[in-house]
Design an enzyme around this catalytic site. Structure first.
Site, short mmCIF file in Angstrom:
data_model
loop_
_atom_site.label_atom_id
_atom_site.label_comp_id
_atom_site.label_asym_id
_atom_site.label_seq_id
_atom_site.Cartn_x
_atom_site.Cartn_y
_atom_site.Cartn_z
N LYS A 53 0.83 -1.21 0.00
CA LYS A 53 0.00 0.00 0.00
C LYS A 53 0.87 1.26 0.00
O LYS A 53 0.60 2.22 -0.73
CB LYS A 53 -0.92 0.00 1.23
N GLN A 97 -4.56 -1.36 9.89
CA GLN A 97 -4.51 -2.67 9.25
C GLN A 97 -5.05 -3.74 10.20
O GLN A 97 -4.64 -3.83 11.35
CB GLN A 97 -3.06 -2.99 8.82
N ASP A 120 -11.03 3.05 4.62
CA ASP A 120 -11.39 1.63 4.51
C ASP A 120 -12.91 1.45 4.40
O ASP A 120 -13.38 0.37 4.04
CB ASP A 120 -10.93 0.87 5.77
#
Ligand code: L34
Length: 296
Positions: A53, A97, A120
Site C-alpha cells: 500500500k 490494518q 477503509d
C-alpha cells in the site's frame, strides 16, 4: 473450457492512471493527499500488504506515513494514535490494518476514526451511509471486485451471484453493493457461509461465484457450472519448501479444477489483491478532494 484470467494488476494500473491527474491537481494546491497507516504487531501478511500500500502511494504521489505499534500496545495507546491522526490536517485518510493482535478491540478502534478519514469504509457511519445509498467511502475489497468485473466487461445485471463468506469486510458489503440498483449491480445475491447446508447446491446455480471464506479449497471445479465466472478473494499462504520464502499464495478456489470449467477467474496473486489497493488509493484521493467536508 479454459478460463480467461481477470487481470487485477492491469485493471488496478488503469485505475491508478485515472487517479494521477487528480493527485497532481491536489499537489498543485500545496497539499498532496496524505494516508496514515497504523500497523500493530508483526503479522507477516499485514507487513506485506502495508508495504504494498505504501509503495503504491509513493508511486502515485500520495504522502504516506506508517505508525507501527508493538503487539503489546494497549487499547488506549492504539486509540490515542488514531486520535492524533484525526487531528492532523496533513492526514486525509487513516487505515488501521486488520487483524489487530487483540481483535476484540477492533470495533472500538474503527469507531474512533473520523468517518471523513475512514478510507477503509469500516466506520459505522460509512457502513450505514453505504446501506442507505448515501455518498460514503466504500470498503476497498468489495468495491475493487465490482470495478474488476465491470472493467473486464462482465455484467452483473440480472445475474445470480453466490458469495461464499459473510465477513464484515468482504462478503456482507459485497452482497449489498451487487444487489443494489444500478448498472454495476442489479444482481440476485445468495450469501453463503459456514452453516450453509449443501454449499455446492447453491454455487452450482451461480452465474458468478465469489469465494471469500478465507480457506483454501472452499470452491472446487465440481461446485460450479460450466461457464461460470469465479472471483477468488482468498490470499492464503501455504508452506512450500521449494520457494525461497518458504510459502506460496493460493486462493480459496482450487485453481486447476475451477479454471477448467469456468469462463473466467481471478488469479491469486494478481486478481482481487491489487484491486483492494487501487480502491484504497481512490478513497484517499477522494478524501483529500473532500477535505473540509464538502460532501458531508
Ligand atoms: N484495515 N485491513 C484493513 N483494510 C484492508 O483493506 C485490509 N485488507 C485485508 C486484510 N486486512 C485489512 C487488505 O488490504 C486483505 N488485504 C489485502 C491487500 C492486498 C493484497 C492482499 C490482501 C495483495 O496485494 N495481494 C497480492 C499478493 C500479496 C503478497 O504477495 O502477499 C495479490 O496479488 O493478491
Amino acid at each position: 473450457m479454459t478460463a480467461r484470467l481477470l487481470d487485477g494488476r492491469a485493471v488496478a494500473a488503469q485505475i491508478r492512471e485515472e487517479l494521477r491527474p487528480r493527485v497532481a491537481a491536489l499537489a498543485a494546491t500545496g497539499r498532496p493527499p496524505g494516508l496514515a497507516v497504523v500497523r500493530v504487531g508483526d503479522d507477516p501478511a499485514s507487513l506485506s500488504y502495508v508495504t504494498a500500500k505504501r509503495r503504491a502511494c509513493a508511486e502515485l504521489g500520495i504522502i504516506s506515513s506508517e505508525w507501527h505499534l508493538p503487539a503489546s500496545a494497549s487499547r488506549a495507546e492504539i486509540l490515542a494514535t488514531v486520535e492524533r491522526l484525526n487531528e492532523d490536517p496533513s492526514v486525509d485518510g487513516i487505515l488501521v490494518q486488520l487483524p489487530l493482535p487483540d481483535s476484540s478491540i477492533e470495533p472500538d478502534v474503527i469507531e474512533v476514526i473520523r468517518p471523513e478519514k475512514d478510507v477503509d469504509g469500516f466506520h459505522p457511519v460509512n457502513v450505514g451511509r453505504m446501506m442507505l445509498g448515501l455518498p460514503a467511502f466504500l470498503p476497498c475489497t468489495p468495491h475493487g471486485i465490482v470495478q474488476l468485473l465491470r472493467r473486464s466487461g462482465i455484467s452483473t445485471v440480472g445475474a445470480h451471484v453466490v458469495i461464499v463468506g459473510r465477513s464484515q469486510i468482504v462478503g456482507r458489503p459485497l452482497a449489498h453493493l451487487l444487489s443494489r440498483k444500478g448498472p454495476d449491480a442489479d444482481a440476485t445475491v445468495t450469501l453463503c457461509h459456514t452453516r450453509t447446508r449443501e454449499l455446492a447446491a447453491h454455487t452450482r446455480l451461480a452465474d458468478i461465484v465469489v469465494a471469500a471464506a478465507g480457506r483454501p479449497g472452499t470452491l472446487r471445479g465440481d461446485m460450479i457450472r460450466d461457464g461460470a465466472v469465479v472471483v477468488d478473494v482468498g490470499v492464503n499462504r501455504v508452506p512450500d519448501p521449494a520457494r525461497p520464502c518458504g510459502y506460496r499464495l493460493v486462493g480459496d478456489a482450487d485453481f486447476e479444477s475451477v479454471a477448467s470449467r469456468a469462463a473466467a477467474i481471478t488469479p491469486v496473486p494478481g486478481g482481487v489483491g491489487p484491486m483492494t489497493i487501487a480502491m484504497l488509493l481512490a478513497n484517499t484521493v477522494a478524501a483529500a478532494e473532500w477535505r473540509g467536508g464538502a460532501a458531508r
